[in-house]
Each structure stands twice: as C-alpha cells, then as structure tokens.
Design an enzyme around this catalytic site. Structure first.
Site, PDB file in Angstrom:
ATOM      1  N   CYS A 133       0.835  -1.155  -0.087  1.00 42.98           N
ATOM      2  CA  CYS A 133       0.057  -0.099  -0.190  1.00 42.98           C
ATOM      3  C   CYS A 133       0.987   1.180  -0.200  1.00 42.98           C
ATOM      4  O   CYS A 133       1.398   1.628   1.183  1.00 42.98           O
ATOM      5  CB  CYS A 133      -0.625  -0.052   1.170  1.00 42.98           C
ATOM      6  SG  CYS A 133      -2.020   1.331   1.435  1.00 42.98           S
ATOM      7  N   CYS A 136      -0.593   4.316   1.943  1.00 43.98           N
ATOM      8  CA  CYS A 136      -0.600   4.007   3.431  1.00 43.98           C
ATOM      9  C   CYS A 136       1.118   4.142   3.718  1.00 43.98           C
ATOM     10  O   CYS A 136       1.267   5.160   4.877  1.00 43.98           O
ATOM     11  CB  CYS A 136      -0.750   2.723   3.867  1.00 43.98           C
ATOM     12  SG  CYS A 136      -2.230   2.045   3.171  1.00 43.98           S
ATOM     13  N   ASP A 137       1.835   3.626   3.237  1.00 39.88           N
ATOM     14  CA  ASP A 137       3.291   3.640   3.705  1.00 39.88           C
ATOM     15  C   ASP A 137       4.222   4.320   2.906  1.00 39.88           C
ATOM     16  O   ASP A 137       5.420   4.813   3.427  1.00 39.88           O
ATOM     17  CB  ASP A 137       3.921   2.105   3.564  1.00 39.88           C
ATOM     18  CG  ASP A 137       3.200   1.191   4.319  1.00 39.88           C
ATOM     19  OD1 ASP A 137       2.227   1.475   5.420  1.00 39.88           O
ATOM     20  OD2 ASP A 137       2.889  -0.088   4.041  1.00 39.88           O
TER      21      ASP A 137
HETATM   22  C1  LIG Z   1       0.169  -3.420   5.332  1.00 40.98           C
HETATM   23  C2  LIG Z   1      -1.050  -2.529   5.127  1.00 40.98           C
HETATM   24  C3  LIG Z   1      -0.914  -1.118   5.745  1.00 40.98           C
HETATM   25  C4  LIG Z   1      -2.014  -0.439   5.613  1.00 40.98           C
HETATM   26  N1  LIG Z   1      -1.962   0.859   6.152  1.00 40.98           N
HETATM   27  C5  LIG Z   1      -2.714   1.724   6.113  1.00 40.98           C
HETATM   28  C6  LIG Z   1      -2.577   3.006   6.799  1.00 40.98           C
HETATM   29  O1  LIG Z   1      -1.544   3.476   7.242  1.00 40.98           O
HETATM   30  N2  LIG Z   1      -3.793   3.594   6.766  1.00 40.98           N
HETATM   31  C7  LIG Z   1      -4.931   3.269   6.403  1.00 40.98           C
HETATM   32  O2  LIG Z   1      -6.159   4.269   6.294  1.00 40.98           O
HETATM   33  N3  LIG Z   1      -5.251   2.189   5.737  1.00 40.98           N
HETATM   34  C8  LIG Z   1      -4.164   1.231   5.821  1.00 40.98           C
HETATM   35  N4  LIG Z   1      -4.288   0.025   5.212  1.00 40.98           N
HETATM   36  C9  LIG Z   1      -5.589  -0.125   4.505  1.00 40.98           C
HETATM   37  C10 LIG Z   1      -6.850  -0.710   5.656  1.00 40.98           C
HETATM   38  O3  LIG Z   1      -5.975  -1.498   6.513  1.00 40.98           O
HETATM   39  C11 LIG Z   1      -7.765  -1.060   5.033  1.00 40.98           C
HETATM   40  O4  LIG Z   1      -8.418  -0.571   4.321  1.00 40.98           O
HETATM   41  C12 LIG Z   1      -8.905  -1.518   6.235  1.00 40.98           C
HETATM   42  O5  LIG Z   1      -8.076  -2.477   7.208  1.00 40.98           O
HETATM   43  C13 LIG Z   1     -10.136  -2.190   5.812  1.00 40.98           C
HETATM   44  O6  LIG Z   1     -10.695  -2.544   6.821  1.00 40.98           O
HETATM   45  P1  LIG Z   1     -11.913  -3.554   6.676  1.00 40.98           P
HETATM   46  O7  LIG Z   1     -12.722  -3.187   8.086  1.00 40.98           O
HETATM   47  O8  LIG Z   1     -12.876  -3.403   5.588  1.00 40.98           O
HETATM   48  O9  LIG Z   1     -11.442  -4.844   6.772  1.00 40.98           O
HETATM   49  P2  LIG Z   1      -9.922  -5.721   7.063  1.00 40.98           P
HETATM   50  O10 LIG Z   1      -8.930  -4.759   7.855  1.00 40.98           O
HETATM   51  O11 LIG Z   1      -9.403  -6.387   5.848  1.00 40.98           O
HETATM   52  O12 LIG Z   1     -10.383  -6.801   8.164  1.00 40.98           O
HETATM   53  C14 LIG Z   1     -11.348  -7.804   7.791  1.00 40.98           C
HETATM   54  C15 LIG Z   1     -11.227  -8.951   8.777  1.00 40.98           C
HETATM   55  O13 LIG Z   1     -12.190  -9.833   8.794  1.00 40.98           O
HETATM   56  C16 LIG Z   1     -12.081 -11.080   9.315  1.00 40.98           C
HETATM   57  N5  LIG Z   1     -12.799 -12.191   8.608  1.00 40.98           N
HETATM   58  C17 LIG Z   1     -12.425 -12.460   6.969  1.00 40.98           C
HETATM   59  N6  LIG Z   1     -13.273 -13.348   6.562  1.00 40.98           N
HETATM   60  C18 LIG Z   1     -14.039 -14.007   7.761  1.00 40.98           C
HETATM   61  C19 LIG Z   1     -14.813 -14.732   7.858  1.00 40.98           C
HETATM   62  N7  LIG Z   1     -15.387 -15.706   7.038  1.00 40.98           N
HETATM   63  N8  LIG Z   1     -15.590 -15.114   9.354  1.00 40.98           N
HETATM   64  C20 LIG Z   1     -15.173 -14.183  10.286  1.00 40.98           C
HETATM   65  N9  LIG Z   1     -14.140 -13.015   9.974  1.00 40.98           N
HETATM   66  C21 LIG Z   1     -13.581 -13.076   8.804  1.00 40.98           C
HETATM   67  C22 LIG Z   1     -10.730 -11.337   9.275  1.00 40.98           C
HETATM   68  O14 LIG Z   1     -10.232 -11.227  10.698  1.00 40.98           O
HETATM   69  C23 LIG Z   1     -10.096 -10.047   8.460  1.00 40.98           C
HETATM   70  O15 LIG Z   1      -8.917  -9.778   8.746  1.00 40.98           O
HETATM   71  C24 LIG Z   1      -3.057  -0.880   5.002  1.00 40.98           C
HETATM   72  C25 LIG Z   1      -3.403  -2.129   4.464  1.00 40.98           C
HETATM   73  C26 LIG Z   1      -2.219  -2.945   4.682  1.00 40.98           C
HETATM   74  C27 LIG Z   1      -2.329  -4.408   4.033  1.00 40.98           C
END
Ligand SMILES: Cc1cc2nc3c(=O)[nH]c(=O)nc-3n(C[C@H](O)[C@H](O)[C@H](O)COP(=O)(O)OP(=O)(O)OC[C@H]3O[C@@H](n4cnc5c(N)ncnc54)[C@H](O)[C@@H]3O)c2cc1C
Length: 310
Positions: A133, A136-137
């Site tokens: 990302c 992000c980084d």
């Molecule tokens: C390395 C990295 C660095 C990042 N840094 C930043 C940053 O600095 N700033 C920023 O704004 N964004 C950053 N992002 C992006 C950000 O992390 C994502 O946009 C955000 O986390 C998305 O949130 P979400 O709630 O949609 O789901 P996610 O964070 O993807 O979480 C979803 C979670 O749901 C759970 N899940 C999945 N399937 C199932 C299932 N079948 N049953 C139960 N639970 C399940 C899992 O635990 C999964 O991890 C970064 C991403 C990455 C990969």
C-alpha cells in the site's frame, strides 16, 4: 444483528449498533485472516484522524475492539463458514456456533496479494521496505530519496508509482510483459513522468538487505539474465482478493469478487444484509473509509429493523 469481520468497518458498525441497543454479535474470524484486520499487519498508521503523533496498527485495532466491547458487543473468535440468506431470519454458521439473525453486516475485508519469494515474507522484509500500500506507507522516512519499485502493470501499479514519485529518488515499475494492462490515461501519465521508468519483461526473484530492504534481484524473462538493483522499497500492486468465498450464491458479487452494493449505500442484493469496508470497495481501501462505511451499514441496518418494527 450479526456482524462478520473485525477490521475498522466491522468494529465501527458494532460501536454504532451496540450504542443503539441492538446487542450485536461479531464474528472476528480465526483462520480466515488476522482478527483485527489488515492493520494488524502494519506498524505506524499516520493518516487516521485523531492521532496527531500516529498510532501503530495493532494499537488502533485494540482501541476499536475495546470501544465496541464497552457498549456490549459480543465478540466470537470464530470464522463464519456458511450463511443462508434465502429466508429470514438469516442463518449464520460459525466454526463452533450457529445463529439466526434479523440483519447481517458483512465486513470481511480484502487480502492484498503479494508474491511469495525470498525476502517478501513475514519475518523477512514485509513491512521493512516491502509493502502492498503506497498510499499507506509511501511517506515513511524509510522510502525518502531512495529508488522504489512497484510490481504490477494495471491502473493500481501506475497510480502507486505516480504517488511514490513524491518520495523516492526514482520509481521503477516491474512488469512481466512488454505492455501495461493499465488504462490508456494511466499508462500515459506514468510513462510521461520523468521520475518513472518501466522495467519491461522483468519478474521479481528476490528481495534482500540487512534490517531493511537494500536490493532486489530481477530476471529478464526474454534473455533469462539476472539483474541486481539497489532498492529502498518494493510495493506490490497486483490486486486484492475480497474475502467473499463463503458468500458465493448468497449475495451478488461484482465480476472481480467484491460485494455489489447500491451506490452510496451499504445495501446488498438481499434486503436486510448490508456490507461495509474493503469487501465492497476496490477503490479507496483505507481505514477511515472502511470505518465510515461501517457507520453507514449500522445506520442502514438500524433503520431497516425499525421500519419493520423488529
Ligand atoms: C500493510 C497494510 C498497511 C496499511 N496501512 C494503512 C494505513 O496506514 N492507513 C489506512 O487508512 N489504511 C491502511 N491500510 C488499509 C486498511 O488496513 C484497510 O483499508 C482496512 O483495514 C479495511 O478494513 P475492513 O474493516 O474493510 O477489513 P479488514 O481490515 O480487511 O478486516 C477484515 C477481517 O475480517 C475477518 N474475516 C474475514 N473473513 C471472515 C470470516 N469468514 N468470518 C469471520 N471473520 C472474517 C478477518 O479477521 C479479516 O482480517 C493498510 C493495509 C495494509 C495491508
């Protein structure tokens, strides 16, 4: 109400739903991804508003979790294996328990694809110069005035490379073919930028360094020769896999597997089922947008329940 997921979207939905007295049950996942979501795999988060000094990803997610629990969210450390949305109440089956729910919010996120090779894995240089990302980084001091590499050939690769030109001394796009997949406008923008160079017909073979990335090895797929490049960072821009496998046949997905929602809302193809976060958003993919859409899903679900006097 059942909430599936445990990233910023799921916990924000839980905070709003619990404060509205809906007593949400949240499946945080177990082996489906990292409980707490993608931010559990990163160090500093410097663009989440409210933390002027930054906060680590895990600390931020612990706070989200605590705030959801404070208002009465019940959290289950289980994956959801199967759902049945064909009739109400909806059925949600976890790895140990099964529930019926009047409304469900899906916030299972997406997983960034990365190439698995020497140097890119957890415990090697992942998050020590290897990232998925740039937004992000990219601004981290580690990448300042260093040669940066982006792996990919689509719009995201071009966009990430253009973004990184603000920080790196030079940005290279590593592409395995002799033509980019990106749209013409993105292709032209990247190719016109004097700080971007495209390394055609190359594949990544290895990432190396000491405590952080110092070099990468590439293979020229035409000649078979190997090249070593000094590198300050490597960014994968090869796409995401939305975590929707367990929903197939239950909800309408887009052609690339994301949940299809009515634009500007969290409404899915089934009334009473709502979606939030990266699982329905291939465009913004940020913690703040995921949290915002989690709030939208909880408000949509609450209104849906009260309209039916449930
Ligand atoms: C390395 C990295 C660095 C990042 N840094 C930043 C940053 O600095 N700033 C920023 O704004 N964004 C950053 N992002 C992006 C950000 O992390 C994502 O946009 C955000 O986390 C998305 O949130 P979400 O709630 O949609 O789901 P996610 O964070 O993807 O979480 C979803 C979670 O749901 C759970 N899940 C999945 N399937 C199932 C299932 N079948 N049953 C139960 N639970 C399940 C899992 O635990 C999964 O991890 C970064 C991403 C990455 C990969």
């Amino acid at each position: 109400m059942i909430i599936i997921g445990s990233g910023p979207a799921a916990f924000t939905a839980a905070i709003y739903a619990a404060r509205a007295n809906l007593k949400p049950i949240l499946f945080e996942g177990f082996s489906s991804g990292t409980p707490g979501g993608q931010l559990m795999t990163t160090t500093e988060v410097e663009n989440y508003p409210g933390f002027p000094e930054g906060i680590t990803g895990p600390d931020l997610m612990i706070n989200f979790r605590k705030q959801a629990e404070r208002f009465g969210t019940e959290i289950l450390s289980e994956d959801v294996i199967e759902v049945n949305f064909s009739s109400r109440p909806f059925k949600v089956r976890g790895s140990r328990s099964e529930f019926a729910a009047e409304t469900v919010i899906v916030a299972t996120g997406a997983t960034a694809k990365r190439l698995d090779m020497k140097g890119t894995r957890d415990g090697e240089f992942w998050q020590k110069g290897v990232s998925a990302c740039a937004v992000c980084d990219g601004a981290a001091p580690l990448f300042r005035d260093r040669p940066l590499f982006v792996v990919g050939g689509g719009d995201t690769a071009c966009e990430e490379a253009l973004f990184l030109t603000k920080f790196g001394s030079k940005v290279f796009i590593i592409h395995r073919r002799d033509e980019l997949r990106a749209s013409q406008i993105m292709r032209e923008r990247a190719m016109r930028n004097p700080k971007i160079q495209i390394l055609w017909n190359r594949v990544l073979e290895e990432v190396g360094g000491d405590s952080v990335v110092q070099y990468i090895l590439l293979k020229d797929v035409k000649s078979g020769s190997q090249e070593r490049h000094e590198a300050g960072g490597l960014f994968f821009a090869i796409g995401f896999t939305p975590n929707t496998e367990f929903l197939k046949g239950q909800l309408t997905l887009t052609s690339n597997g994301y949940l299809d929602v009515k634009p500007g809302t969290s409404l899915t193809s089934i009334e009473g089922v709502f979606a939030a976060g990266d699982v329905q958003d291939h465009n913004y993919r940020q913690a703040i947008t995921a949290a915002g859409s989690g709030c939208m899903a909880a408000l949509d679900a609450e209104r849906w329940l009260s309209a039916r006097e449930l």
